[in-house]
Design an enzyme around this catalytic site. Structure first.
Site, PDB file in Angstrom:
ATOM      1  N   ASP A   1      38.125  35.355  38.346  1.00 28.27           N
ATOM      2  CA  ASP A   1      38.205  35.032  39.786  1.00 28.27           C
ATOM      3  C   ASP A   1      38.239  33.520  39.977  1.00 28.27           C
ATOM      4  O   ASP A   1      38.984  33.000  40.804  1.00 28.27           O
ATOM      5  CB  ASP A   1      36.984  35.600  40.538  1.00 28.27           C
TER       6      ASP A   1
ATOM      7  N   GLU B   1      46.069  34.693  33.067  1.00 30.36           N
ATOM      8  CA  GLU B   1      44.914  34.923  33.954  1.00 30.36           C
ATOM      9  C   GLU B   1      45.219  35.986  35.017  1.00 30.36           C
ATOM     10  O   GLU B   1      44.755  35.907  36.160  1.00 30.36           O
ATOM     11  CB  GLU B   1      44.408  33.603  34.546  1.00 30.36           C
ATOM     12  N   GLY B   2      45.999  36.956  34.590  1.00 29.89           N
ATOM     13  CA  GLY B   2      46.389  38.060  35.461  1.00 29.89           C
ATOM     14  C   GLY B   2      47.788  37.838  36.000  1.00 29.89           C
ATOM     15  O   GLY B   2      48.043  36.844  36.672  1.00 29.89           O
ATOM     16  N   THR B   3      48.687  38.780  35.708  1.00 31.12           N
ATOM     17  CA  THR B   3      50.077  38.664  36.180  1.00 31.12           C
ATOM     18  C   THR B   3      50.111  38.732  37.710  1.00 31.12           C
ATOM     19  O   THR B   3      49.130  39.127  38.356  1.00 31.12           O
ATOM     20  CB  THR B   3      50.910  39.843  35.635  1.00 31.12           C
TER      21      THR B   3
ATOM     22  N   LEU C   1      39.699  37.124  25.552  1.00 28.62           N
ATOM     23  CA  LEU C   1      39.605  38.438  26.199  1.00 28.62           C
ATOM     24  C   LEU C   1      40.771  39.341  25.766  1.00 28.62           C
ATOM     25  O   LEU C   1      40.569  40.452  25.275  1.00 28.62           O
ATOM     26  CB  LEU C   1      39.615  38.258  27.735  1.00 28.62           C
TER      27      LEU C   1
ATOM     28  N   GLY D   1      71.751  20.037  39.605  1.00 30.53           N
ATOM     29  CA  GLY D   1      73.007  20.537  39.032  1.00 30.53           C
ATOM     30  C   GLY D   1      72.919  20.537  37.515  1.00 30.53           C
ATOM     31  O   GLY D   1      71.866  20.841  36.931  1.00 30.53           O
TER      32      GLY D   1
ATOM     33  N   GLN E   1      72.949  19.073  54.561  1.00 28.95           N
ATOM     34  CA  GLN E   1      71.916  19.994  55.057  1.00 28.95           C
ATOM     35  C   GLN E   1      71.509  21.032  54.000  1.00 28.95           C
ATOM     36  O   GLN E   1      70.343  21.447  53.943  1.00 28.95           O
ATOM     37  CB  GLN E   1      72.444  20.706  56.305  1.00 28.95           C
TER      38      GLN E   1
ATOM     39  N   TRP F   1      46.898  35.509  22.364  1.00 39.40           N
ATOM     40  CA  TRP F   1      47.318  34.588  23.433  1.00 39.40           C
ATOM     41  C   TRP F   1      46.185  33.673  23.864  1.00 39.40           C
ATOM     42  O   TRP F   1      45.997  33.424  25.058  1.00 39.40           O
ATOM     43  CB  TRP F   1      47.838  35.344  24.661  1.00 39.40           C
TER      44      TRP F   1
ATOM     45  N   GLU G   1      44.001  41.098  23.961  1.00 46.22           N
ATOM     46  CA  GLU G   1      44.249  41.529  22.576  1.00 46.22           C
ATOM     47  C   GLU G   1      45.724  41.883  22.413  1.00 46.22           C
ATOM     48  O   GLU G   1      46.427  42.054  23.409  1.00 46.22           O
ATOM     49  CB  GLU G   1      43.356  42.745  22.261  1.00 46.22           C
TER      50      GLU G   1
HETATM   51  N1  CAA Z   1      33.958  40.450  39.332  1.00 51.66           N
HETATM   52  C1  CAA Z   1      32.931  41.134  38.760  1.00 51.66           C
HETATM   53  N2  CAA Z   1      33.025  42.442  38.467  1.00 51.66           N
HETATM   54  C2  CAA Z   1      34.158  43.076  38.768  1.00 51.66           C
HETATM   55  C3  CAA Z   1      35.262  42.421  39.368  1.00 51.66           C
HETATM   56  C4  CAA Z   1      35.108  41.051  39.646  1.00 51.66           C
HETATM   57  N3  CAA Z   1      36.119  40.364  40.202  1.00 51.66           N
HETATM   58  N4  CAA Z   1      36.262  43.299  39.545  1.00 51.66           N
HETATM   59  C5  CAA Z   1      35.804  44.478  39.083  1.00 51.66           C
HETATM   60  N5  CAA Z   1      34.537  44.338  38.609  1.00 51.66           N
HETATM   61  C6  CAA Z   1      33.681  45.371  38.022  1.00 51.66           C
HETATM   62  C7  CAA Z   1      33.609  46.592  38.946  1.00 51.66           C
HETATM   63  O1  CAA Z   1      32.563  46.458  39.878  1.00 51.66           O
HETATM   64  C8  CAA Z   1      33.347  47.696  37.948  1.00 51.66           C
HETATM   65  O2  CAA Z   1      31.989  47.670  37.559  1.00 51.66           O
HETATM   66  P1  CAA Z   1      31.058  49.009  37.609  1.00 51.66           P
HETATM   67  O3  CAA Z   1      31.861  50.113  37.008  1.00 51.66           O
HETATM   68  O4  CAA Z   1      29.878  48.611  36.809  1.00 51.66           O
HETATM   69  O5  CAA Z   1      30.784  49.225  39.042  1.00 51.66           O
HETATM   70  C9  CAA Z   1      34.112  47.261  36.715  1.00 51.66           C
HETATM   71  O6  CAA Z   1      34.284  45.850  36.834  1.00 51.66           O
HETATM   72  C10 CAA Z   1      35.460  47.924  36.570  1.00 51.66           C
HETATM   73  O7  CAA Z   1      36.206  47.671  37.740  1.00 51.66           O
HETATM   74  P2  CAA Z   1      37.628  48.317  37.968  1.00 51.66           P
HETATM   75  O8  CAA Z   1      37.537  49.811  37.854  1.00 51.66           O
HETATM   76  O9  CAA Z   1      38.185  47.743  39.208  1.00 51.66           O
HETATM   77  O10 CAA Z   1      38.415  47.766  36.678  1.00 51.66           O
HETATM   78  P3  CAA Z   1      39.843  48.098  36.160  1.00 51.66           P
HETATM   79  O11 CAA Z   1      39.754  48.539  34.751  1.00 51.66           O
HETATM   80  O12 CAA Z   1      40.589  48.964  37.131  1.00 51.66           O
HETATM   81  O13 CAA Z   1      40.511  46.623  36.092  1.00 51.66           O
HETATM   82  C11 CAA Z   1      41.781  44.778  36.913  1.00 51.66           C
HETATM   83  C12 CAA Z   1      40.703  45.834  37.191  1.00 51.66           C
HETATM   84  C13 CAA Z   1      41.869  44.003  38.216  1.00 51.66           C
HETATM   85  C14 CAA Z   1      43.135  45.416  36.604  1.00 51.66           C
HETATM   86  C15 CAA Z   1      41.302  43.889  35.732  1.00 51.66           C
HETATM   87  O14 CAA Z   1      41.321  44.580  34.516  1.00 51.66           O
HETATM   88  C16 CAA Z   1      42.111  42.630  35.587  1.00 51.66           C
HETATM   89  O15 CAA Z   1      41.895  41.670  36.314  1.00 51.66           O
HETATM   90  N6  CAA Z   1      43.074  42.619  34.638  1.00 51.66           N
HETATM   91  C17 CAA Z   1      43.795  41.385  34.293  1.00 51.66           C
HETATM   92  C18 CAA Z   1      43.181  40.715  33.122  1.00 51.66           C
HETATM   93  C19 CAA Z   1      43.482  39.270  33.082  1.00 51.66           C
HETATM   94  O16 CAA Z   1      43.545  38.582  34.094  1.00 51.66           O
HETATM   95  N7  CAA Z   1      43.616  38.756  31.885  1.00 51.66           N
HETATM   96  C20 CAA Z   1      43.817  37.345  31.698  1.00 51.66           C
HETATM   97  C21 CAA Z   1      43.414  36.967  30.301  1.00 51.66           C
HETATM   98  S1  CAA Z   1      42.715  35.356  30.150  1.00 51.66           S
HETATM   99  C22 CAA Z   1      43.996  34.279  30.113  1.00 51.66           C
HETATM  100  O17 CAA Z   1      45.095  34.581  30.452  1.00 51.66           O
HETATM  101  C23 CAA Z   1      43.612  32.907  29.701  1.00 51.66           C
HETATM  102  C24 CAA Z   1      44.696  31.954  29.428  1.00 51.66           C
HETATM  103  O18 CAA Z   1      45.550  32.134  28.602  1.00 51.66           O
HETATM  104  C25 CAA Z   1      44.719  30.674  30.121  1.00 51.66           C
END
Ligand code: CAA
Length: 383
Positions: free
Chosen positions: A240, A363-365, A125, A339, A279, A156, A127
């Site tokens: 999620d 997976e999201g900060t 996901l 220590g 303690q 990453w 970039e």
């Molecule tokens: N489930 C399904 N759909 C969702 C959702 C969810 N949890 N949250 C939002 N959406 C949908 C919304 O309904 C909306 O859809 P519509 O426009 O069709 O109604 C669309 O997504 C956009 O929603 P937002 O406007 O809320 O989106 P946003 O651009 O503001 O982003 C965010 C929200 C929470 C910041 C999100 O971008 C996010 O979670 N960012 C973090 C990314 C991340 O966690 N990356 C991790 C990479 S993977 C990794 O790390 C793997 C590894 O190394 C182990």
């Protein structure tokens, strides 16, 4: 409310605890030092059914629930945090979305061998130019005849070097913003698909992390996962679930550090008695134990809500936020208990400290988790 584990959950806990104590913890330090992928350990994890814990048996998995999955993740990560993330990515970020979005025909090829652990999956996901702003991706895909052509770079990516199959997110309709993102199934070694260098990381050094580079990489039209434009929802709903796995990983790291600190405090003497008699040390141990238990309750709650078909995005964000910050706090305190001995590689707590940090980032900060929780509590976006 019943806090006891059922028979299956207890079986996973015992099997994973044994693997962690006998195979993972004794080797994790060497794997970390040598940046070595723990191939044999991953094969043992597959044998125990850990690569698709909550995937139905008919699809190659173990058919257990998500509570069993987080229990297993905690124990495995207690033994080796790198093994934890290898397992978590395959379970949560690869198998789970394939199970939810693939057609029956796609499942035979792209789910069954992955859930059984015969093959390994990865999730592309992020970039180089976008992480938290997941919708800002630049990788593109367009249809040419019966093939999708992918161009762009993912960054990453956990399991990059060992994965057999990748879920790759790309914009197939540039004008449509996040609604133009689609998800693709891409096999390793596909012409036009190469890997960047292995990243030299602070922690979880036994798992590989690298860029995925697509230069006119063609995949069959049938490798689309879900419908065109579904990609952003596939990605966020997958995260999620993934965040519950990372919460459990953080919990395992915290426990490893806490257990090491407790044992050391009982042995190490200062001023004529074990330091556990002071303690100042007891309070650290008490706070560590309390925070770990609180993190576990949040993690199990999120997993249980997922199992019961209830909304769980807010709870998985809370669990990851709290568990990862707990892991960072507990590992910091564990070094303090040790220590000077906590600062050298002879003891494991410096590794736990290094491993903990990433749980506040991937997976999201923690900042993103707070956004997810805040949007929900303010009624702006129910999760
Ligand atoms: N489930 C399904 N759909 C969702 C959702 C969810 N949890 N949250 C939002 N959406 C949908 C919304 O309904 C909306 O859809 P519509 O426009 O069709 O109604 C669309 O997504 C956009 O929603 P937002 O406007 O809320 O989106 P946003 O651009 O503001 O982003 C965010 C929200 C929470 C910041 C999100 O971008 C996010 O979670 N960012 C973090 C990314 C991340 O966690 N990356 C991790 C990479 S993977 C990794 O790390 C793997 C590894 O190394 C182990």
């Amino acid at each position: 409310m019943d806090f006891n584990l059922d028979e299956t959950q207890e079986m996973f806990r015992e099997a994973c605890a044994q693997l962690a104590d006998t195979q993972l913890a004794p080797n994790a330090g060497d794997w970390d030092q040598r940046h070595e992928y723990p191939a044999e350990a991953v094969a043992q994890m597959a044998e125990l059914g850990l690569m698709g814990v909550a995937v139905p048996e008919a699809d190659g998995g173990s058919g257990a629930d998500n509570v069993a999955y987080v229990i297993a993740m905690e124990e495995i990560s207690r033994g080796c945090a790198s093994c934890g993330v290898i397992m978590s990515v395959n379970n949560s970020l690869y198998c789970d979305p394939v199970r939810r979005y693939a057609t029956e025909a796609q499942k035979a090829e792209w789910l069954v061998p992955y859930a059984s652990g015969e093959k390994l999956g990865a999730f592309g996901l992020t970039e180089p130019g976008n992480g938290s702003d997941a919708a800002g991706m630049r990788t593109v895909a367009h249809l040419e005849g019966d093939e999708w052509v992918l161009n762009g770079t993912k960054a990453w990516i956990t399991n990059a070097y060992e994965a057999d199959g990748f879920i790759v997110f790309a914009t197939s309709d540039r004008g449509a913003g996040h609604r133009g993102v689609s998800a693709f199934l891409v096999p390793a070694g596909q012409p036009g698909f190469s890997l960047g260098k292995k990243e030299d990381k602070l922690g979880i050094r036994a798992s590989s992390t690298a860029q995925l580079i697509f230069e006119n990489c063609r995949v069959p039209r049938g490798n689309l996962l879900g419908e065109p434009g579904d990609g952003f929802k596939v990605a966020l709903s997958t995260l999620d679930g993934g965040r519950i796995g990372i919460a459990a990983q953080a919990l395992g790291i915290a426990r490893a550090a806490y257990e090491a600190a407790l044992a050391y405090a009982k042995e190490r003497e200062a001023f004529g008695r074990p330091i556990s008699r002071f303690q100042s040390i007891q309070w650290k141990l008490a706070d560590m134990a309390t925070r770990i238990d609180a993190a576990r309750l949040l993690t199990h709650k999120a997993a249980s809500r997922k199992d019961r078909g209830l909304p769980y995005g807010k709870y998985s964000a809370m669990a990851k936020l709290y568990a990862s910050e707990t892991a960072m706090w507990v590992t910091t305190q564990a070094i303090q208990v040790f220590g000077g001995n906590g600062y050298v590689t002879e003891y494991p707590v410096e590794r736990h400290f290094r491993d903990a940090k990433i749980t506040e980032i991937y997976e999201g900060t923690s900042e993103i988790q707070r956004i997810v929780v805040a949007r929900d509590v303010m009624g702006e976006h129910a999760n």
